[in-house]
Design a protein around this motif. Structure first.
Motif, mmCIF file in Angstrom:
data_model
loop_
_atom_site.group_PDB
_atom_site.id
_atom_site.type_symbol
_atom_site.label_atom_id
_atom_site.label_comp_id
_atom_site.label_asym_id
_atom_site.label_seq_id
_atom_site.Cartn_x
_atom_site.Cartn_y
_atom_site.Cartn_z
ATOM 1 N N THR A 72 8.268 12.888 14.362
ATOM 2 C CA THR A 72 7.339 12.219 13.513
ATOM 3 C C THR A 72 7.064 11.159 13.921
ATOM 4 O O THR A 72 5.770 10.674 13.897
ATOM 5 C CB THR A 72 8.151 12.048 12.044
ATOM 6 N N HIS A 73 7.930 10.334 14.751
ATOM 7 C CA HIS A 73 7.508 8.910 15.627
ATOM 8 C C HIS A 73 6.723 9.312 16.616
ATOM 9 O O HIS A 73 5.523 8.479 16.597
ATOM 10 C CB HIS A 73 8.643 8.415 16.022
ATOM 11 N N ARG B 216 3.175 9.730 15.025
ATOM 12 C CA ARG B 216 2.658 8.365 14.594
ATOM 13 C C ARG B 216 1.807 7.771 15.784
ATOM 14 O O ARG B 216 0.494 7.231 15.681
ATOM 15 C CB ARG B 216 3.671 7.506 13.869
ATOM 16 N N GLN C 235 -0.449 1.086 7.776
ATOM 17 C CA GLN C 235 -0.060 2.291 6.853
ATOM 18 C C GLN C 235 1.214 3.039 7.432
ATOM 19 O O GLN C 235 2.399 3.302 6.734
ATOM 20 C CB GLN C 235 -1.037 3.239 6.668
ATOM 21 N N GLU C 236 1.226 3.056 8.821
ATOM 22 C CA GLU C 236 2.294 3.422 9.599
ATOM 23 C C GLU C 236 3.468 2.752 9.471
ATOM 24 O O GLU C 236 4.627 3.267 9.315
ATOM 25 C CB GLU C 236 2.068 3.696 10.978
ATOM 26 N N VAL D 163 4.676 0.624 7.105
ATOM 27 C CA VAL D 163 4.974 1.098 5.684
ATOM 28 C C VAL D 163 5.933 1.988 5.720
ATOM 29 O O VAL D 163 7.060 2.183 4.942
ATOM 30 C CB VAL D 163 4.018 1.086 4.726
ATOM 31 N N GLU D 164 5.568 3.193 6.299
ATOM 32 C CA GLU D 164 6.085 4.544 6.157
ATOM 33 C C GLU D 164 7.326 4.496 7.411
ATOM 34 O O GLU D 164 8.426 4.840 6.746
ATOM 35 C CB GLU D 164 5.252 5.520 6.612
ATOM 36 N N VAL D 165 7.243 4.180 8.484
ATOM 37 C CA VAL D 165 8.292 4.164 9.530
ATOM 38 C C VAL D 165 9.204 3.228 9.123
ATOM 39 O O VAL D 165 10.720 3.472 9.100
ATOM 40 C CB VAL D 165 7.922 4.072 10.826
ATOM 41 N N GLU E 42 9.884 1.888 5.984
ATOM 42 C CA GLU E 42 10.250 2.012 4.572
ATOM 43 C C GLU E 42 9.860 0.683 3.885
ATOM 44 O O GLU E 42 10.915 0.136 3.270
ATOM 45 C CB GLU E 42 11.365 2.590 4.360
ATOM 46 N N ARG F 240 8.039 -2.338 1.301
ATOM 47 C CA ARG F 240 7.138 -2.217 0.227
ATOM 48 C C ARG F 240 5.838 -2.759 0.327
ATOM 49 O O ARG F 240 4.825 -2.247 -0.254
ATOM 50 C CB ARG F 240 7.917 -3.476 -0.847
ATOM 51 N N SER G 119 16.633 -2.232 0.275
ATOM 52 C CA SER G 119 16.381 -1.109 1.101
ATOM 53 C C SER G 119 17.364 -1.039 2.393
ATOM 54 O O SER G 119 17.630 -2.294 2.919
ATOM 55 C CB SER G 119 15.007 -0.867 1.584
#
Length: 251
Positions: A119-120, A123, A146-147, A149-151, A153, A155, A218
């Motif tokens: 996955t990384h 990206r 965007q990446e 925020v996902e990688v 996690e 807010r 988190s």
């Protein structure tokens, strides 16, 4: 730092699942050999280990051995074992349960690492493809936000152009976090409060910074994810630098 719900459930299952299984096997203790009963409890240990973690698996092995002793061996409802063969079976149940639980947890960890690595990599390749396809630096920055925020996690995440203002906690390219010049113990203390900056640097030239806000409570991502975040920021910096150079040539 908050313990993930999945780990809490896994530990609880490690303690309770062998107990429930041992109770369910009570009607069979006079018709099935003790060795087969022990093997059935090993299946429970493997299931907990595969779905949980190492600690849960170890607890399941200990719990299985204890309840095998308590329910399946004479004298019943006692942790005392009279028969030598039953002692050997209980010990083997514990040892095999511990070994199998650790192997199952290790296999699950390796699978998770392989999926995370793939996955990384996607990206990073996705951002590179966008830049090579002629995407503007603004598009690359938006993609990196965007990446991140996902990688990580997060807010939220925003990008700030211009000079550095203030001294918020900083995520460095080596994956460590600096707070007022000191290395922050991320694993023990969790994310520091407030926004965390990730500078976009290329060839020593500062292009801006990503200001990241972790979700409350988190768990910080592993080092591999933080290194990917640093590489993504570097890709954004390269796109910004290329646009700056092109603009300078046209002027």
């Amino acid at each position: 730092m908050r313990v993930p719900l999945r780990d809490t459930v896994a530990v609880a299952a490690g303690v309770l699942a062998p107990f429930v299984a041992a109770l369910a096997l009570l009607p069979l203790r006079t018709s099935v050999t003790h060795t087969n009963l022990a093997l059935l409890l090993v299946v429970v240990v493997v299931a907990v280990s595969a779905l949980g973690n190492r600690l849960a698996g170890a607890l399941a092995a200990l719990s299985a051995a204890a309840w095998f002793d308590f329910f399946a061996t004479a004298p019943y409802q006692s942790f005392h074992i009279q028969d030598r063969a039953d002692v050997e079976t209980a010990v083997l149940l514990l040892v095999v349960g511990l070994i199998v639980s650790q192997l199952a947890a290790y296999g699950r960890t390796m699978k998770r690492v392989a999926v995370a690595d793939a996955t990384h990599l996607e990206r990073l390749h996705g951002t590179t493809r966008l830049a090579r396809a002629g995407g503007s630096s603004a598009d690359v920055v938006r993609r990196v936000r965007q990446e991140l925020v996902e990688v990580l996690e997060l807010r939220s995440c925003r990008f700030e152009y211009g000079t550095l203002i203030g001294r918020p906690p900083r995520l460095d390219p080596d994956g460590s976090v600096q707070v007022e010049g000191w290395v922050w113990d991320l694993e023990r203390q969790g994310w520091p409060e407030g926004e965390i900056e990730l500078r976009a640097l290329v060839h020593g030239r500062y292009q801006g910074r990503f200001l990241m806000t972790p979700a409350p409570g988190s768990v910080p991502p592993p080092l591999e994810a933080r290194l990917v975040a640093a590489d993504l920021a570097a890709q954004a910096a390269a796109a910004l630098d290329e646009d700056a150079v092109s603009a300078a040539r046209r002027s």
